[in-house]
Design a protein around this motif. Structure first.
Motif, PDB file in Angstrom:
ATOM      1  N   GLY A 195       0.865  -1.084   0.105  1.00 58.84           N
ATOM      2  CA  GLY A 195       0.025   0.033   0.283  1.00 58.84           C
ATOM      3  C   GLY A 195       0.765   1.128  -0.044  1.00 58.84           C
ATOM      4  O   GLY A 195       2.169   1.253  -0.312  1.00 58.84           O
ATOM      5  N   THR A 196       0.024   2.293   0.303  1.00 56.22           N
ATOM      6  CA  THR A 196       1.066   3.704   0.212  1.00 56.22           C
ATOM      7  C   THR A 196       1.726   3.678   1.498  1.00 56.22           C
ATOM      8  O   THR A 196       2.657   4.581   1.482  1.00 56.22           O
ATOM      9  CB  THR A 196      -0.037   4.690   0.320  1.00 56.22           C
ATOM     10  OG1 THR A 196      -0.921   4.738   1.205  1.00 56.22           O
ATOM     11  CG2 THR A 196      -0.965   4.629  -1.101  1.00 56.22           C
ATOM     12  N   ALA A 197       1.316   3.019   2.725  1.00 55.01           N
ATOM     13  CA  ALA A 197       2.409   3.332   3.744  1.00 55.01           C
ATOM     14  C   ALA A 197       1.977   2.112   4.669  1.00 55.01           C
ATOM     15  O   ALA A 197       0.953   1.396   4.441  1.00 55.01           O
ATOM     16  CB  ALA A 197       1.718   4.666   4.775  1.00 55.01           C
ATOM     17  N   GLY A 198       2.937   1.646   5.691  1.00 51.37           N
ATOM     18  CA  GLY A 198       2.779   0.782   6.491  1.00 51.37           C
ATOM     19  C   GLY A 198       3.143  -0.431   6.015  1.00 51.37           C
ATOM     20  O   GLY A 198       4.085  -0.606   4.922  1.00 51.37           O
ATOM     21  N   ARG A 199       3.207  -1.676   6.590  1.00 51.49           N
ATOM     22  CA  ARG A 199       3.629  -2.819   6.149  1.00 51.49           C
ATOM     23  C   ARG A 199       2.625  -3.430   5.137  1.00 51.49           C
ATOM     24  O   ARG A 199       1.673  -3.174   4.886  1.00 51.49           O
ATOM     25  CB  ARG A 199       3.488  -4.076   7.391  1.00 51.49           C
ATOM     26  CG  ARG A 199       4.507  -3.489   8.605  1.00 51.49           C
ATOM     27  CD  ARG A 199       4.102  -4.531   9.722  1.00 51.49           C
ATOM     28  NE  ARG A 199       4.493  -5.875   9.406  1.00 51.49           N
ATOM     29  CZ  ARG A 199       4.509  -6.994  10.185  1.00 51.49           C
ATOM     30  NH1 ARG A 199       3.870  -6.616  11.396  1.00 51.49           N
ATOM     31  NH2 ARG A 199       4.496  -8.158   9.830  1.00 51.49           N
ATOM     32  N   PRO A 200       3.270  -4.473   4.051  1.00 53.07           N
ATOM     33  CA  PRO A 200       2.580  -4.933   3.056  1.00 53.07           C
ATOM     34  C   PRO A 200       1.681  -6.026   3.715  1.00 53.07           C
ATOM     35  O   PRO A 200       1.770  -6.313   4.583  1.00 53.07           O
ATOM     36  CB  PRO A 200       3.662  -5.506   2.257  1.00 53.07           C
ATOM     37  CG  PRO A 200       4.771  -5.936   3.161  1.00 53.07           C
ATOM     38  CD  PRO A 200       4.748  -4.829   4.108  1.00 53.07           C
ATOM     39  N   GLU A 201       0.575  -6.201   2.890  1.00 52.20           N
ATOM     40  CA  GLU A 201      -0.640  -6.876   3.187  1.00 52.20           C
ATOM     41  C   GLU A 201      -0.541  -8.193   2.537  1.00 52.20           C
ATOM     42  O   GLU A 201      -0.456  -8.209   1.336  1.00 52.20           O
ATOM     43  CB  GLU A 201      -1.979  -6.098   2.903  1.00 52.20           C
ATOM     44  CG  GLU A 201      -3.236  -7.059   3.427  1.00 52.20           C
ATOM     45  CD  GLU A 201      -4.441  -6.358   3.069  1.00 52.20           C
ATOM     46  OE1 GLU A 201      -5.401  -6.198   3.949  1.00 52.20           O
ATOM     47  OE2 GLU A 201      -4.702  -5.989   1.828  1.00 52.20           O
ATOM     48  N   ARG A 202      -0.716  -9.455   3.283  1.00 50.95           N
ATOM     49  CA  ARG A 202      -0.677 -10.612   2.717  1.00 50.95           C
ATOM     50  C   ARG A 202      -2.135 -10.860   2.275  1.00 50.95           C
ATOM     51  O   ARG A 202      -3.142 -11.099   2.841  1.00 50.95           O
ATOM     52  CB  ARG A 202      -0.085 -11.572   3.666  1.00 50.95           C
ATOM     53  CG  ARG A 202       1.088 -11.322   4.225  1.00 50.95           C
ATOM     54  CD  ARG A 202       1.653 -12.493   5.250  1.00 50.95           C
ATOM     55  NE  ARG A 202       2.066 -13.695   4.425  1.00 50.95           N
ATOM     56  CZ  ARG A 202       2.075 -14.932   4.925  1.00 50.95           C
ATOM     57  NH1 ARG A 202       1.758 -15.274   6.086  1.00 50.95           N
ATOM     58  NH2 ARG A 202       2.503 -15.748   4.071  1.00 50.95           N
ATOM     59  N   ARG A 203      -2.324 -11.302   0.777  1.00 53.34           N
ATOM     60  CA  ARG A 203      -3.551 -11.590   0.359  1.00 53.34           C
ATOM     61  C   ARG A 203      -3.547 -13.211  -0.131  1.00 53.34           C
ATOM     62  O   ARG A 203      -2.501 -13.733  -0.669  1.00 53.34           O
ATOM     63  CB  ARG A 203      -3.794 -10.640  -0.917  1.00 53.34           C
ATOM     64  CG  ARG A 203      -3.587  -9.458  -0.688  1.00 53.34           C
ATOM     65  CD  ARG A 203      -4.906  -8.696   0.242  1.00 53.34           C
ATOM     66  NE  ARG A 203      -6.090  -8.972  -0.513  1.00 53.34           N
ATOM     67  CZ  ARG A 203      -7.166  -8.783   0.181  1.00 53.34           C
ATOM     68  NH1 ARG A 203      -7.248  -7.802   1.273  1.00 53.34           N
ATOM     69  NH2 ARG A 203      -8.362  -8.803  -0.446  1.00 53.34           N
TER      70      ARG A 203
END
Length: 230
Positions: A213-221
């Motif tokens: 995303g634009t900020a923070g940790r990446p999201e696991r999908r």
């Protein structure tokens, strides 16, 4: 159409079993019950063809439900689905005339095989008029399937809950689900949802990727593989 009543005190397990039944051609779920008393009431009210009966219920055992049914002359067909593995429970079930005894945990294929076998037996009995010994042997052989093989899963992974997560993932859009979204759809805690999603990946039934995303940790999908959708 074979009308099925599901009796289990665990609403999540009952939900999974109802989904299994609904996915089979020629079957429909007409109701669920979570206690023995409710099961007896619903059997009398709904008149199902088949009852999927758990042994461990909060007010009486499923075997007591079975005894009461037979004492009143109820002809309803019964398949026991339970974690009870003791010989006395199995013997009592046999004396009560159950068609199958499925030991939890089991996989979906075993469940479906037993119900399809039951449907075939009903169809064969309906088509018979006068029977010979070969017909009788075939019918009685069809009422007893092989022993249900236990599913080998890691400690803390319940096959029924794994199927619930699998179905939630299969129903998701093309982008799949995160652990948080899976938690919302299944009612599981987020940490539990993630553990079950990762188990599907370990079984090569699902894929996982990082979405940045634009900020923070990446999201696991997580996405379900086409070959795992049933």
């Amino acid at each position: 159409m074979i009308r099925v009543l599901i009796v289990d005190d665990d609403f999540m397990v009952a939900k999974v079993h109802a989904a299994f039944v609904a996915a089979l051609d020629g079957f429909e779920v007409v109701g669920t019950a979570s206690t023995g008393a409710q099961a007896l009431d619903e059997i009398g009210r709904l008149g199902p063809d088949l009852v999927l009966l758990d042994v461990y219920l909060p007010d009486m055992t499923g075997l007591e439900v079975l005894r009461r049914l037979r004492a009143t002359g109820s002809p309803v067909d019964v398949v026991v689905i339970s974690a009870a593995r003791d010989v006395e429970s199995i013997r009592s079930a046999l004396h009560g005339g159950v068609l199958h005894y499925l030991v939890k945990p089991f996989d979906r294929r075993t469940f479906e095989d037993r119900l399809r076998g039951y449907a075939a037996l009903r169809g064969e009995l309906a088509a018979l008029d006068v029977t010979g010994q070969g017909d009788v042997d075939r019918v009685f052989g069809g009422t007893r399937g092989g022993a249900a093989a236990a599913v080998v899963t890691p400690k803390g992974i319940a096959p029924e809950t794994l199927e619930l997560v699998r179905r939630a993932l299969g129903a998701a859009a093309g982008d799949g689900l995160s652990a948080s979204e899976c938690s919302e759809r299944t009612g599981l805690a987020r940490v539990s949802a993630r553990r079950y999603l990762e188990q599907l990946v370990a079984q090569q039934e699902a894929d996982v990727r990082q979405r940045y995303g634009t900020a923070g940790r990446p999201e696991r999908r997580f996405t379900l593989r086409p070959s795992a959708q049933g």
